[in-house]
Design a protein around this motif. Sequence first.
Motif, PDB file in Angstrom:
ATOM      1  N   ILE A  65       0.426   6.236   2.473  1.00  0.00           N
ATOM      2  CA  ILE A  65      -0.146   4.931   2.792  1.00  0.00           C
ATOM      3  C   ILE A  65       0.981   4.038   3.303  1.00  0.00           C
ATOM      4  O   ILE A  65       1.975   3.818   2.598  1.00  0.00           O
ATOM      5  N   LEU A 102       1.846   0.317   4.934  1.00  0.00           N
ATOM      6  CA  LEU A 102       1.392  -1.037   5.155  1.00  0.00           C
ATOM      7  C   LEU A 102       2.483  -1.814   5.871  1.00  0.00           C
ATOM      8  O   LEU A 102       3.663  -1.712   5.524  1.00  0.00           O
ATOM      9  N   GLU A 113      -2.797   5.472   7.314  1.00  0.00           N
ATOM     10  CA  GLU A 113      -2.679   6.559   6.341  1.00  0.00           C
ATOM     11  C   GLU A 113      -2.457   7.882   7.046  1.00  0.00           C
ATOM     12  O   GLU A 113      -2.775   8.043   8.234  1.00  0.00           O
ATOM     13  N   ARG A 148      -2.925  -1.556   7.640  1.00  0.00           N
ATOM     14  CA  ARG A 148      -2.846  -0.307   6.875  1.00  0.00           C
ATOM     15  C   ARG A 148      -3.023   0.915   7.776  1.00  0.00           C
ATOM     16  O   ARG A 148      -3.862   0.930   8.669  1.00  0.00           O
TER      17      ARG A 148
END
Length: 468
Positions: free
Chosen positions: A462, A464, A377, A375
Amino acid sequence: MSELTRDFAKTAEERTLWQPEDKLLLAVSGGVDSMALLDAFLRLPDALRPEFAVAHVNHGLRQAAVEEERYLKTYCRERGLSFFSAFWEEGRTIVSNVEHEARQFRYAFFAEVMAEKGYRVLATAHHGDDQIETVLMRLAKGSELQSLTGIRQLRPFDGGVIIRPFLHLPKQVIVDYAKSRRLVYFEDETNQGDAFLRNRLRRQVVPVLKDENPQLYQHITYFAAQLDAVLATAQRALFPLYQSSVQRLEDGWAIALPAIVSADVQTQRVLLDMFWTACFEEEQLVVSLKQRQQVVELLNQDSAKPQWTLSFKDDWQLVRTYDKLLLKKTAAGHEADADIQLIPEQGVFLSDTSWLMLTAEALPAVPENVRHWQRDEMPVDERFSLPLTVRHRRPGDRLILDEKGRRKKVSRYFIDEKVPTAKRDSSRLIADAAQNVLWILPNKKSYLSIHKEPDKIHYRLIYLRKDS
């Protein structure tokens, strides 16, 4: 003779919903409504009674469901009726939208039985109170105008039709009939709770409205009929334009845009609503009100982009390529190679191994199968103008490097980092409406990603990705 008995005999004689030679499948839950419907068919005179069978679904959500299914099976055997049943094995694992998922399973089962056994007509026990609740529920949820016409007494269904012989009768008439006939039926205790919107409307809202207006059902029915007539008139007038613009493909639809974008916004909305209705009827694709509005806005922006992509549920995506819209399912569950305009709270798969969302939520909804991916951000504040777009690099793209505002061309960044040419061409970046580059995926972010004033952060990106 009861009101229901007289009414049902008249319906059979008029032959508006079924013919005596039709083969019917009755959807019977075991509740008072469906048991009354089953009894009413059994009591028809031989000349008017069609051949029919019973279909029942055990949703596996209540302990009493096993006993109810056993009773119905015995009931049908004693009366020489064919009985078909199914068990919803996934029911106990569903944690959200249970009503919708259960309905999808039921009707898929009914369609399967009808196709295998040659039944043309599916009969359900929906009644007048169901109609009131449905209209109110759709109004509360902000549904499209067409849905506010309510439940139809007769409509096409999977090569046959669905009929609702009780739709114009109040619930109390059915209950009175069941009591007078001393019918055995089962109460679903979940109907007494307030977990579902329909239950809350039934228990808290509809009684108040009936007290205010005893003719509530008649007035809602009249409103629905008026709305249906207006919409039908508008759709007939626009059907030639719709037919010339929308083409059904083997794997989706194509829409020619010139005539549509030249029409006024109101006409566009009606045409697109006709299209969304077709998508639902043919593919069960549900497009939210927010998504519908987004499509109209994108088509009417002053600087309308010639290419963009919107993602819908179940891997469907709408892609604009200049003068055409294509609605298709992605082959591998990820986005096509066109530009992707990010809509807040709608995540998109950029590939089989990467997923992206623009969100204002503290705990956004992330697909189960990507939650454990790596992840990253990036905060998005007022310095960036929406919408944000995921796209390939373009000549002149530059990245801000430091607080002094020094910039580097994206092409030079690739050279300095010794990124292979093939990878440069396939790389994606995120830019705002002013074409400021925020992020070269997956690693290089603009200096503007550093925020010293957290209270001015409006969204977060976000990202991923699956470890290779």
